[in-house]
Design a protein around this motif. Structure first.
Motif: not given
Length: 407
Positions: A1-8, A299-319
């Protein structure tokens, strides 16, 4: 399973949003928490697939052991992330140790320590005047040397959320402030900064491979008093084009000086006599309702785009939309045990209101505000003009009333 671990995580706000969005994105979501009450309330976190109690989240050896255990159970660790202090650079360091997408660990660590980022940025015009009280001199000696510069700001090098940030206007307040912070943080330097007067703005930033994106610029309203409690957020901030360009230049100079190449941060800056000055910077997006504010406005979900950054994906920051948003946060002026809260449904019924949130539960002890954590409710409203959005939020917020049992 693809997993994200959150600390706190906190019970609400940006860090909780991240847990929900991780699961929505299809990841197996693991939360490592040092809050024993969360384990007892595990059913209240349905978005978390696995919650593990870790008494010391900064025990890196133990965290790596837990991660190896997850991998042994066929979990593919895709990211190790934290949205709360003081675990941001720590999570990035663990990510690097297990070969995940490389974040700017050293830069994030510098940003977490206020004395370090002040030293790093002191040559820039955005830096206010400051010094460190490091106990080589006595408190009276320090006060005698710097009292001619009053009023001043005193803060711990590790403060966050407006905690342990004091405005001192007199020599007596200066002495009391240094004494209070020195006793509370006996081994941590105390920052003494010039007090800057001007409108304050919050700037949310994502940096991917050196490309700096100013995702949102928000005007803040601050509750008058000795503590700097933000009770109003207005998105987008309204300013002249030349002022906006100067802000972009100032932010870019800060990010580049810190050598932040991959990561996120938010800055608080004030426009002082036509010059931008850096008040604070933190190595994560802002907490509280910030994700909802930005999403309603752009319209930007900044938390989602931040997760994409940390996953190595390209964030979509277009309003995808442009709304004027105002968020009103509520505080109280007394201390007591919460008996009940009324008016939430009436506030939510106002046209233009997008969210009403009340944080404390019945029986909680409430106080007057000493930090951003002492804001107990908020109302977010949108409209066609910034003035209308503010009026709606303020009017609706007046419906919410807290009933306290005095202590």
């Amino acid at each position: 399973m693809q997993t994200i671990v959150f600390i706190g995580s906190n019970k609400s706000g940006t860090s909780r949003d991240a847990l929900n969005i991780s699961t929505t994105m299809g990841y197996y979501t693991v939360l490592l928490t040092n809050r024993s009450e969360f384990i007892k309330q595990e059913e209240e976190f349905p978005e978390v697939a696995r919650m593990l109690y870790v008494e010391n989240l900064l025990d890196e050896e133990n965290i790596l052991k837990i991660i190896k255990g997850l991998e042994a159970e066929n979990n593919q660790i895709c990211a190790v992330i934290s949205f709360i202090d003081p675990f941001v650079s720590y999570a990035a360091r663990i990510s690097a140790a297990i070969g995940l997408y490389p974040l700017s660990t050293e830069a994030l660590a510098i940003i977490e320590q206020k004395s370090q980022f002040r030293e790093c940025l002191k040559a820039l015009p955005v830096s206010p005047k400051f010094t460190l009280f490091n106990r080589k001199q006595s408190i009276p000696q320090c006060v005698e040397e710097y009292q001619q510069h009053l009023p001043l700001i005193l803060k711990s090098s590790v403060s966050n959320g407006s905690k342990d940030v004091l405005l001192v206007k007199t020599a007596l307040e200066f002495i009391e402030g240094l004494d209070f912070l020195s006793k509370k943080f006996p081994s941590i330097p105390i920052l003494i900064e010039e007090y800057l007067i001007g409108i304050q703005y919050l700037i949310e930033v994502i940096v991917k491979e050196g490309q700096i994106s100013l995702v949102a610029i928000i005007e803040q309203e601050i509750l008058s008093g000795e503590r700097f409690i933000i009770t109003g957020y207005s998105l987008p901030a309204i300013m002249e084009e030349v002022t906006m360009r100067e802000l972009q230049i100032a932010v870019t100079s800060i990010i580049q000086a810190l050598r932040l190449v991959n990561g996120t941060c938010h800055l608080e800056m004030r426009l002082v006599d036509g010059e931008w000055k850096l008040i604070e910077i933190n190595p994560r997006m802002s907490g509280g309702a910030m994700n909802r504010i930005i999403q309603e406005g752009t319209g930007i979900n900044l938390v989602k785009e931040t997760l994409k950054l940390f996953l190595g994906d390209e964030p979509n920051l277009a309003a995808t939309k442009r709304n004027y948003v105002y968020a009103k946060f509520l505080t109280i002026n007394a201390r007591g045990r919460l008996m009940k809260v009324i008016g939430k449904n009436r506030a939510a019924a106002y046209e233009g209101v997008k969210e009403v949130f009340v944080k404390p539960r019945r029986g909680a002890i409430l106080t007057k505000p000493y930090s951003l954590g002492d804001r107990y409710a908020y109302v977010i409203a949108i409209a066609d003009t910034p003035e209308q959005a503010k009026e709606i939020a303020l009017t609706a917020s007046k419906e919410i009333k807290f009933y306290l049992e005095p202590l």
